[in-house]
Design a protein around this motif. Structure first.
Motif, PDB file in Angstrom:
ATOM      1  N   TRP A  24       0.844  -1.207   0.000  1.00  0.00           N
ATOM      2  CA  TRP A  24       0.000   0.000   0.000  1.00  0.00           C
ATOM      3  C   TRP A  24       0.874   1.251   0.000  1.00  0.00           C
ATOM      4  CZ3 TRP A  24      -5.074   0.047   3.302  1.00  0.00           C
ATOM      5  CH2 TRP A  24      -5.838   1.143   2.940  1.00  0.00           C
TER       6      TRP A  24
ATOM      7  N   VAL B   4       2.873   1.645  -3.434  1.00  0.00           N
ATOM      8  CA  VAL B   4       2.035   2.086  -4.560  1.00  0.00           C
ATOM      9  C   VAL B   4       1.593   3.528  -4.363  1.00  0.00           C
ATOM     10  CG1 VAL B   4      -0.136   1.697  -5.770  1.00  0.00           C
ATOM     11  CG2 VAL B   4       1.265  -0.248  -5.086  1.00  0.00           C
TER      12      VAL B   4
ATOM     13  N   ALA C  61       3.123  -5.067  -7.492  1.00  0.00           N
ATOM     14  CA  ALA C  61       2.099  -4.022  -7.407  1.00  0.00           C
ATOM     15  C   ALA C  61       2.632  -2.682  -7.889  1.00  0.00           C
ATOM     16  CB  ALA C  61       1.602  -3.900  -5.965  1.00  0.00           C
TER      17      ALA C  61
ATOM     18  N   ALA D  58       1.298  -0.523 -11.110  1.00  0.00           N
ATOM     19  CA  ALA D  58       0.908   0.885 -11.019  1.00  0.00           C
ATOM     20  C   ALA D  58       1.713   1.735 -11.991  1.00  0.00           C
ATOM     21  CB  ALA D  58       1.103   1.385  -9.585  1.00  0.00           C
TER      22      ALA D  58
ATOM     23  N   ARG E 221       0.431   1.404 -15.507  1.00  0.00           N
ATOM     24  CA  ARG E 221      -0.822   2.146 -15.685  1.00  0.00           C
ATOM     25  C   ARG E 221      -0.562   3.645 -15.801  1.00  0.00           C
ATOM     26  NH1 ARG E 221      -3.797  -1.628 -11.156  1.00  0.00           N
ATOM     27  NH2 ARG E 221      -4.650  -3.188 -12.623  1.00  0.00           N
TER      28      ARG E 221
ATOM     29  N   VAL F 148      -3.722   7.374 -10.891  1.00  0.00           N
ATOM     30  CA  VAL F 148      -3.086   6.837 -12.092  1.00  0.00           C
ATOM     31  C   VAL F 148      -3.314   7.777 -13.264  1.00  0.00           C
ATOM     32  CG1 VAL F 148      -3.180   4.963 -13.772  1.00  0.00           C
ATOM     33  CG2 VAL F 148      -3.177   4.446 -11.319  1.00  0.00           C
TER      34      VAL F 148
ATOM     35  N   LEU G 263      -5.382  -3.933  -4.561  1.00  0.00           N
ATOM     36  CA  LEU G 263      -4.327  -3.047  -5.055  1.00  0.00           C
ATOM     37  C   LEU G 263      -3.797  -3.512  -6.407  1.00  0.00           C
ATOM     38  CD1 LEU G 263      -2.294  -2.175  -1.832  1.00  0.00           C
ATOM     39  CD2 LEU G 263      -3.779  -0.677  -3.158  1.00  0.00           C
TER      40      LEU G 263
ATOM     41  N   SER H 207      -4.915   0.219  -8.823  1.00  0.00           N
ATOM     42  CA  SER H 207      -3.841   0.922  -8.112  1.00  0.00           C
ATOM     43  C   SER H 207      -4.335   2.203  -7.464  1.00  0.00           C
ATOM     44  CB  SER H 207      -2.691   1.239  -9.083  1.00  0.00           C
ATOM     45  OG  SER H 207      -2.197   0.074  -9.697  1.00  0.00           O
ATOM     46  N   ASN H 208      -5.363   2.815  -8.014  1.00  0.00           N
ATOM     47  CA  ASN H 208      -5.876   4.082  -7.478  1.00  0.00           C
ATOM     48  C   ASN H 208      -6.407   3.955  -6.053  1.00  0.00           C
ATOM     49  OD1 ASN H 208      -5.388   6.091  -9.341  1.00  0.00           O
ATOM     50  ND2 ASN H 208      -7.208   5.656 -10.547  1.00  0.00           N
TER      51      ASN H 208
END
Length: 454
Positions: free
Chosen positions: A14, A17, A59, A63, A66, A137, A294, A298-299
């Motif tokens: 968390w 990201v 992760a 992200a 993206r 993102v 996540l 990713s947002n």
């Protein structure tokens, strides 16, 4: 001892990201993951180090891809996509979440026109492109007065819209003004009948979560189906299938928004916990939900709503037993029912961990939230269950939903008037500075660490 093996993994993922999205640089994310791996190695948790490295890097890479895709996307003169969600603002404008093929995140569209946009319809948007002030993102928003609806919602989406519209119409025709905004909001997350003044009342009294689908809604639906299946002497597998089916129907009616997805994943993990509770504890399930979500979106790492939901769940799991043991004996002397004591413990635990986050987000906190939530606690399950039955009844050719809505109305009337009464209490809300909120959050985090260790 509470199962916490996945807690460090979820926390590092968390933070890594979120750091990438907010800073736009790999350096901070790599530093967070690196420190976590070194700490795991120092304490000789080799498996933890490997899992943290694999999942966190995965992760962060997801992200980054993206974000790169969003930056490389060539902005057209006219954006064509699907209206995922629609929210009416206090200004009268509509905030539309536009999903465009090839763009990795929904685009916020602020529409000031007079037409009502249909959810899940195909629309064409032309307007002013502005940078998004909120990290994510995607890095743009669109402001427009001109939207063309190219195609209405079709198939299952059209049926869902018809169900929501029909239920909303039945609510308007059946119940009083104090219940019209709450019933569709609590049952389907539909706040179109809820005015800005009413919405602010629920925000000021800590009851705004009632107008959004949360883990508690999913828990009520799933647990009710499990109990009903049990009394019908259904086997464990049939119970699980029935629960999953009810969950799918519920989510499809409400919509696939981030908060709904989080609540759904939590509900599925809860089912797994029911099947084998010795291997799946609540904190383990919450951590698994964070990891999965996540990767999916990713947002969510920078969404206040996601943070509030996870914090409230963790707070209830970690702090509620301690608070229940602390306040139970004194209240028992006064003959307070055990269910009320447990409700107090749950509300206090959730508020202790969410108040600092709300303060950071809104620069104010509600001092009556615990009282308001305890007073309305018993009214929520009947509204959720009878409301969903009324939604299904609205599909029948007979007006079966009308008597059900009349049965629900006293419960929503009670919640509405509790909110109004609590809002009028002296000093019901307190303005707070960001500095004090940060200190409070640090204190709560320290309590969590102590509880986890001991």
């Amino acid at each position: 001892m509470i199962e916490v093996r996945l807690v460090p993994v979820a926390a590092v993922m968390w933070m890594a990201v979120a750091a990438l999205i907010i800073s736009g640089s790999w350096v901070l994310s790599v530093g967070i993951v690196g420190i976590a791996i070194i700490a795991a190695c120092v304490f000789k948790h080799w498996g933890q180090a490997v899992v943290i490295a694999a999942l966190s890097v995965g992760a962060v890479v997801m992200a980054a891809l993206r974000i790169s895709s969003a930056k490389a996307f060539e902005a057209p003169q006219t954006w064509v996509g699907t209206a995922e969600t629609i929210k009416f603002l206090d200004s009268g404008d509509q905030l539309i979440s536009l999903r465009v093929e090839g763009y990795p995140a929904p685009i916020p569209v602020f529409y000031s026109g007079s037409d009502t946009i249909e959810k899940a319809s195909l629309i064409a948007v032309s307007g002013r492109i502005k940078p998004d002030s909120f990290p994510g993102v995607g890095d743009l928003t669109i402001s427009t007065e001109d939207i063309d609806q190219l195609e209405p919602a079709t198939g299952y989406s059209a049926w869902v819209n018809q169900v929501r519209d029909g239920f909303s119409q039945a609510v308007e025709e059946t119940v009083g003004e104090s219940s019209r905004g709450l019933i569709p909001g609590m049952v389907l997350g539909d706040t179109r009948l809820q005015g800005s003044i009413e919405a602010q009342t629920y925000i000021d009294t800590g009851l705004s979560h009632l107008s959004a689908v949360s883990g508690s809604n999913v828990a009520i639906v799933v647990s009710s189906v499990v109990v009903l299946s049990y009394f019908l002497t259904a086997g464990p597998r049939i119970r699980v299938v029935a629960s999953l089916l009810s969950l799918v129907i519920f989510v499809s009616l409400v919509g696939f928004e981030p908060s709904v997805l989080r609540a759904s994943v939590t509900g599925i993990v809860g089912l797994l916990a029911i099947i084998n509770s010795s291997r799946m504890e609540p904190m383990h399930g919450l951590s698994l939900s964070v990891i999965c979500l996540l990767f999916y979106d990713s947002n969510l790492a920078v969404h206040y709503g996601f943070l509030l939901s996870c914090a409230a769940t963790a707070g209830i799991v970690m702090l509620q037993p301690l608070l229940y043991r602390a306040i139970g004996p004194p209240l028992a002397v006064w003959k307070v029912p055990d269910i009320v004591v447990r409700a107090f413990a749950v509300s206090i635990a959730a508020d202790l961990v969410t108040i600092p986050i709300i303060a950071l987000m809104a620069r104010q906190i509600s001092l009556v939230a615990v009282l308001a939530n305890v007073l309305v606690e018993l009214a929520v399950p009947p509204i959720t269950l009878l409301g969903l039955i009324a939604v299904l009844a609205s599909l029948l050719p007979w007006s079966v939903e009308y008597p059900l809505l009349k049965i629900i109305e006293p419960f929503t009337w009670w919640i509405h008037h509790v909110a109004k009464w609590c809002q009028q209490l002296p000093n019901s809300t307190l303005e707070i500075s960001a500095g004090w909120a940060g200190i409070a959050w640090a204190c709560v985090a320290a309590v969590w660490v102590v509880v986890i260790i001991y």
